[in-house]
Each structure stands twice: as structure tokens, then as C-alpha cells.
Write a protein that holds these residues in place. Structure first.
Motif, PDB file in Angstrom:
ATOM      1  N   ARG A   1      26.093 -30.977 -47.409  1.00  0.00           N
ATOM      2  CA  ARG A   1      25.961 -29.842 -48.982  1.00  0.00           C
ATOM      3  C   ARG A   1      25.262 -28.954 -47.841  1.00  0.00           C
ATOM      4  O   ARG A   1      25.312 -27.508 -47.287  1.00  0.00           O
ATOM      5  CB  ARG A   1      24.976 -30.572 -49.559  1.00  0.00           C
TER       6      ARG A   1
ATOM      7  N   GLN B   1      27.182 -26.611 -45.297  1.00  0.00           N
ATOM      8  CA  GLN B   1      28.163 -25.866 -45.869  1.00  0.00           C
ATOM      9  C   GLN B   1      27.241 -24.659 -46.162  1.00  0.00           C
ATOM     10  O   GLN B   1      27.231 -23.316 -46.159  1.00  0.00           O
ATOM     11  CB  GLN B   1      28.575 -26.576 -47.467  1.00  0.00           C
ATOM     12  N   GLU B   2      25.637 -24.744 -46.997  1.00  0.00           N
ATOM     13  CA  GLU B   2      24.741 -24.248 -47.040  1.00  0.00           C
ATOM     14  C   GLU B   2      24.594 -22.857 -45.786  1.00  0.00           C
ATOM     15  O   GLU B   2      24.349 -22.325 -45.934  1.00  0.00           O
ATOM     16  CB  GLU B   2      22.843 -24.354 -47.363  1.00  0.00           C
TER      17      GLU B   2
END
Length: 265
Positions: A244, A247-248
Motif C-alpha cells: 500500500r 502504491q502511495e
């Protein structure tokens, strides 16, 4: 052991004369030798475990022994119950006592001898497995999750279910023959009673083992995840968090690149 008990019961029931000593010499000689060998090895294994502790290999061997012997005892117990109940039903139903006394006595002697051997063998090893599975913490969790225990429980449940379904199918077949008035339905009363006894005894053990499977699952759920499961869950959570964050980070870099392009223009 079972053969000796059977001969003794037949002698007590005054059906057959007691077998001669040469005929029983094999069983008489093997029984004490086998018992002594079993006791010596069991004692030696217990002493080694107490002195050096259990290893994964020794625990696996112990589980294989317990559940294989329990399965063997269960088969003997099932056969003994079926033969004994069948002989008692014959005694209650059949009127001609003199014509069937010898047959029923042999059937009863066979059933009782199998019961006398199978019941304690199965009960002792079944109790040993239940005590091990009921322990708190990692020992009980590992026992409940072990392949020998699961193989035994699910194997008995599967075989019991198949046996019950087969016997019920036979009962339904005979019922249909009787409803259709088929001449083949005559004389099937004995086979019908046999099927009822076999399926009934199998159903008792099937229910017992299915309930044990459910109890194992409940105890494992109440105990919560073990150390290895907790580590795996934590690792999975960290990997998901890293993915995550990556992705950020990729999205932030894309936004930064667009801002840089706008300033250049």
C-alpha cells in the motif's frame, strides 16, 4: 487373545469341547510374548522421552501408533458389537431354540471375544489421543492439527458415512421389493436386521467422531492463533502495508512529476 476367549466362551456355553492344548499352543505362546514385548518397548520409549525429551520425530511416531492402534481396536469393537447384538436379537426373535443354539452360541462367543479385545484397545488409545488433544497451549493445538489425528478422525467419519449410506440403500431396496410384492422379498428379514444392526452401530461411532472433529475445531478457535500463525499473520499484514505504501509513493511521484512539468511550461 480373541481366539482363546472364543474357545473358552464356547466351552462355557457347552457348544464345543475345549480345543486341545496343541491346537491352542500357538495362541498361548504368542500372547505372553507379545504382551511382554509391547510392555518393554512402551516402557523404553517412555524412559527415553522423560530423559531426553520428545523430538518431532518421536511425537510423530507416537501419534501414528496411537491412532493406528485406535483404528484397529475400533474395527474389532464394531465387529464385536454387531455380532453380539445380532446374536441377542436372534435369541429374542427366533423361536426354534434347539435348531439355532449352536449357531447363536458361536456368533455370541465371537462377538464377546472381539468386544473383550477391541473395547479396551480402542478405549485406552482413544483416551490417550483425547488427553493429548485437550491440552492447553501449543501441545494441544499441535495434536489437534496433526496429520495422524485428522486422518484417523476424518477417515472414520468417511468410512462410517459410506457404510451407513450403503446399508440404508440396501434397506430401501428391500423395502421397494416388499412393496412391489416381489418374491425375492421373502426371506430377507435376517438380512434386513443385519443391515440395521451394522448401520446403527456405525452411526454411533460416526456421530462420536464427527462431534470430536467439531470439538477440535472449537478448541482451536477458542485458543486463538498459535505462534507460527501469529507470525504469518503479522508478516502478511506488513507485506500488505508495504504494498500500500509503495502504491502511495508511486502516486506521489506521479503527482510530483506533473507539478514539475507544469512549472517548466
Amino acid at each position: 487373545g480373541a481366539s482363546l476367549l472364543r474357545e473358552g466362551l464356547l466351552f462355557l456355553l457347552d457348544v464345543n469341547e475345549m480345543a486341545s492344548l496343541p491346537e491352542l499352543s500357538g495362541s498361548l505362546g504368542m500372547l505372553p510374548l507379545g504382551a511382554a514385548a509391547w510392555w518393554w518397548h512402551w516402557r523404553a520409549v517412555g524412559q527415553e522421552a522423560a530423559r531426553f525429551g520428545d523430538t518431532p520425530e518421536s511425537v510423530t511416531v507416537r501419534r501414528l501408533y496411537v491412532y493406528l492402534v485406535a483404528a484397529t481396536g475400533l474395527v474389532l469393537l464394531w465387529l464385536g458389537l454387531v455380532e453380539t447384538i445380532r446374536a441377542l436379537l436372534d435369541w429374542l426373535v427366533i423361536r426354534d431354540v434347539t435348531a439355532t443354539l449352536g449357531f447363536r452360541a458361536e456368533q455370541l462367543a465371537t462377538g464377546l471375544s472381539l468386544l473383550a479385545v477391541g473395547a479396551p484397545v480402542w478405549a485406552l488409545h482413544w483416551r490417550a489421543g483425547q488427553i493429548a488433544a485437550g491440552q492447553e497451549g501449543a501441545p494441544g493445538r499441535n495434536e489437534r492439527a496433526s496429520a495422524p489425528r485428522r486422518g484417523y478422525l476424518y477417515g472414520v467419519a468417511l468410512v462410517g458415512a459410506l457404510l451407513i449410506l450403503f446399508e440404508l440403500a440396501q434397506l430401501l431396496y428391500r423395502l421397494i421389493l416388499w412393496l412391489l410384492g416381489s418374491p425375492e422379498a421373502a426371506g430377507l428379514e435376517t438380512e434386513t436386521v443385519d443391515a440395521l444392526v451394522r448401520s446403527g452401530v456405525a452411526a454411533v461411532f460416526w456421530v462420536l467422531h464427527v462431534l470430536t472433529i467439531r470439538t477440535d475445531a472449537r478448541l482451536t478457535e477458542e485458543a486463538g492463533p498459535g505462534p507460527e500463525e501469529a507470525i504469518q499473520a503479522q508478516r502478511a499484514a506488513l507485506e500488505a502495508r508495504i504494498q500500500r505504501l509503495e502504491q502511495e509513493l508511486a502516486a506521489a511521484r506521479a503527482d510530483l512529476a506533473r507539478l514539475s512539468d507544469g512549472q517548466t511550461e
